[in-house]
Design an enzyme around this catalytic site. Structure first.
Site, PDB file in Angstrom:
ATOM      1  N   GLY A  62       0.830  -1.193   0.000  1.00 59.58           N
ATOM      2  CA  GLY A  62       0.000   0.000   0.000  1.00 59.58           C
ATOM      3  C   GLY A  62       0.857   1.233   0.000  1.00 59.58           C
ATOM      4  N   ALA A  63       0.220   2.376  -0.113  1.00 59.87           N
ATOM      5  CA  ALA A  63       0.940   3.643  -0.087  1.00 59.87           C
ATOM      6  C   ALA A  63       1.474   3.908   1.323  1.00 59.87           C
ATOM      7  CB  ALA A  63       0.015   4.777  -0.514  1.00 59.87           C
ATOM      8  N   ARG A 104       1.870   5.428   4.910  1.00 58.05           N
ATOM      9  CA  ARG A 104       0.873   5.888   5.884  1.00 58.05           C
ATOM     10  C   ARG A 104      -0.483   5.234   5.683  1.00 58.05           C
ATOM     11  NH1 ARG A 104       5.062   8.970   5.872  1.00 58.05           N
ATOM     12  NH2 ARG A 104       5.304  10.682   7.372  1.00 58.05           N
ATOM     13  N   SER A 105      -0.548   4.179   4.896  1.00 60.63           N
ATOM     14  CA  SER A 105      -1.835   3.497   4.719  1.00 60.63           C
ATOM     15  C   SER A 105      -2.155   2.567   5.877  1.00 60.63           C
ATOM     16  CB  SER A 105      -1.852   2.717   3.401  1.00 60.63           C
ATOM     17  OG  SER A 105      -0.836   1.739   3.366  1.00 60.63           O
ATOM     18  N   LYS A 158       0.080  -0.117   6.940  1.00 57.74           N
ATOM     19  CA  LYS A 158       0.691  -1.445   6.784  1.00 57.74           C
ATOM     20  C   LYS A 158       1.508  -1.853   7.999  1.00 57.74           C
ATOM     21  CE  LYS A 158       3.150  -0.219   3.261  1.00 57.74           C
ATOM     22  NZ  LYS A 158       2.849   1.223   3.294  1.00 57.74           N
ATOM     23  N   SER A 159       2.332  -0.945   8.508  1.00 60.69           N
ATOM     24  CA  SER A 159       3.224  -1.304   9.610  1.00 60.69           C
ATOM     25  C   SER A 159       2.448  -1.639  10.871  1.00 60.69           C
ATOM     26  CB  SER A 159       4.222  -0.173   9.880  1.00 60.69           C
ATOM     27  OG  SER A 159       3.553   1.025  10.229  1.00 60.69           O
ATOM     28  N   ASP A 172      11.160  -0.697   5.382  1.00 61.17           N
ATOM     29  CA  ASP A 172      11.834   0.180   6.340  1.00 61.17           C
ATOM     30  C   ASP A 172      13.119  -0.452   6.864  1.00 61.17           C
ATOM     31  OD1 ASP A 172       9.868   2.060   6.035  1.00 61.17           O
ATOM     32  OD2 ASP A 172       8.801   1.543   7.883  1.00 61.17           O
TER      33      ASP A 172
END
Length: 208
Positions: free
Chosen positions: A15-16, A18-19, A21-22, A42
């Protein structure tokens, strides 16, 4: 007689930035059975010398054509590492922002899929409306002003479009509607179903 090693499960969250995911990856690591290694983008950016950053996290739009030729190599190294972990029986969660909006098409996603051929992969699209992404960018120090929506960075718009290509995911979750825990539970339930060929593996057929 040798002992057959069970393959580790691979979950790719795409995903983009800040979507969300983390946050989903963190829940998976904390709550799913077994050992889950996070080999997301990251981690690989942290290993990259500053002069080559953003490296594997290069934004869309052809902004750093001087380092673009390195990006496919970095992705290849990342996915070879993911494959090695799985073959050793380690589960892997990967949060990435795959796109092919470089100065020239690089075919990175298809090549990455080829490197995981024969391994258990779940390819998850992580959706979030771009307005909420921009709000999250502001809260985490993104350089956007009060007129953020009218000053939407072009790479952010490109990224949002490039990661939501229809039909490439095994399933999709929307972090504007569901908490990270709820998204992780949907993923858990999908893994419990009878496995089918991964959408990610079908992408390998497009590698040239």
């Amino acid at each position: 007689m040798g002992q057959t090693q069970e393959l580790g499960q691979i979950i790719i969250l795409n995903g983009a930035p800040r979507s969300g995911k983390s946050s989903i990856a963190a829940v998976i690591q904390e709550t799913f059975d077994g050992l889950w290694m996070n080999l997301g983008v990251d981690r690989f950016m942290q290993m990259t010398p500053p002069r080559y950053l953003p490296g594997i996290g290069l934004r869309p739009g052809g902004e750093r054509q001087d380092i673009e030729p390195l990006v496919p190599i970095l992705y290849s190294a990342m996915y070879e590492s993911i494959a090695a972990h799985s073959r050793l029986g380690l589960n892997v969660v990967v949060d990435v922002g795959h796109h092919d909006a470089y100065a020239i098409p690089r075919g990175i996603l298809a090549d990455s899929a080829r490197r995981l051929n024969g391994l258990p992969v779940l390819f998850v699209g992580v959706r979030c409306p771009i307005e909420i992404i921009m709000e999250r960018r502001q809260k985490t120090g993104g350089k956007v002003g009060s007129t953020a929506y009218s000053l939407m960075p072009h790479p952010v718009e490109l990224w949002q479009r490039e990661v939501h290509i229809p039909g490439i995911y095994d399933l999709e979750v929307d972090t504007s509607l569901l908490s990270p825990g709820a998204c992780a539970e949907i993923i858990r339930q999908h893994l419990a179903d009878i496995p089918a060929p991964s959408a990610f593996q079908r992408l390998a057929a497009h590698h040239t």
